[in-house]
Design a protein around this motif. Structure first.
Motif, PDB file in Angstrom:
ATOM      1  N   PRO A  74     -12.944 -28.198 -54.206  1.00  0.00           N
ATOM      2  CA  PRO A  74     -13.678 -27.498 -53.147  1.00  0.00           C
ATOM      3  C   PRO A  74     -14.608 -28.337 -52.083  1.00  0.00           C
ATOM      4  N   ASN A  75     -14.578 -29.685 -52.705  1.00  0.00           N
ATOM      5  CA  ASN A  75     -15.665 -30.557 -51.794  1.00  0.00           C
ATOM      6  C   ASN A  75     -15.007 -31.191 -50.414  1.00  0.00           C
ATOM      7  N   THR A  76     -15.701 -31.627 -49.694  1.00  0.00           N
ATOM      8  CA  THR A  76     -15.317 -32.453 -48.610  1.00  0.00           C
ATOM      9  C   THR A  76     -14.345 -33.579 -48.954  1.00  0.00           C
ATOM     10  N   ASN A  77     -14.716 -34.357 -50.035  1.00  0.00           N
ATOM     11  CA  ASN A  77     -14.068 -35.345 -50.369  1.00  0.00           C
ATOM     12  C   ASN A  77     -12.475 -34.980 -51.101  1.00  0.00           C
ATOM     13  N   GLN A  78     -11.439 -35.488 -50.314  1.00  0.00           N
ATOM     14  CA  GLN A  78     -10.331 -34.746 -50.744  1.00  0.00           C
ATOM     15  C   GLN A  78      -9.330 -35.853 -51.457  1.00  0.00           C
TER      16      GLN A  78
END
Length: 86
Positions: free
Chosen positions: A22-26
Motif C-alpha cells: 500500500p505504500n508509495t515505495n514500490q
C-alpha cells in the motif's frame, strides 16, 4: 463484466493497486512480481501448460521496475547467483 485473463492482459495499461504493497515505495512490489513471473513460468512449464497467464506478472514488473534492476537480475539468473527463491 467477466473478463478472461487474456482480455485483461491485452487491455493492460499499468500496474493496478496491490493491497500487499500500500505504500508509495514500490520496490518490494517490483521484486515480488519479478519472482512471481519466474515462479509461474517454472511451475507451468514443468506441467507442460501454457505460460500465457504469467505474462501478467511480466507486464507489471516491467512497468514498475527500473530497467537496470531487471537487467541485473536477469544476469544473476543466468549466472546462478540470483538471491531470490524461484
Amino acid at each position: 463484466m467477466s473478463e478472461t485473463i487474456e482480455d485483461k492482459i491485452k487491455n493492460y495499461r499499468t500496474a493496478p493497486f496491490d493491497a500487499r504493497f500500500p505504500n508509495t515505495n514500490q520496490t518490494r512490489n517490483c521484486f515480488q512480481n519479478y519472482l512471481d513471473f519466474h515462479r509461474c513460468n517454472k511451475a507451468l512449464s514443468a506441467k507442460d501448460q501454457d505460460v500465457a497467464p504469467c505474462e501478467w506478472y511480466q507486464r507489471v514488473y516491467k512497468s514498475i521496475c527500473p530497467i537496470g534492476w531487471v537487467g541485473k537480475w536477469d544476469e544473476q539468473m543466468e549466472n546462478g547467483s540470483f538471491p531470490g527463491k524461484i
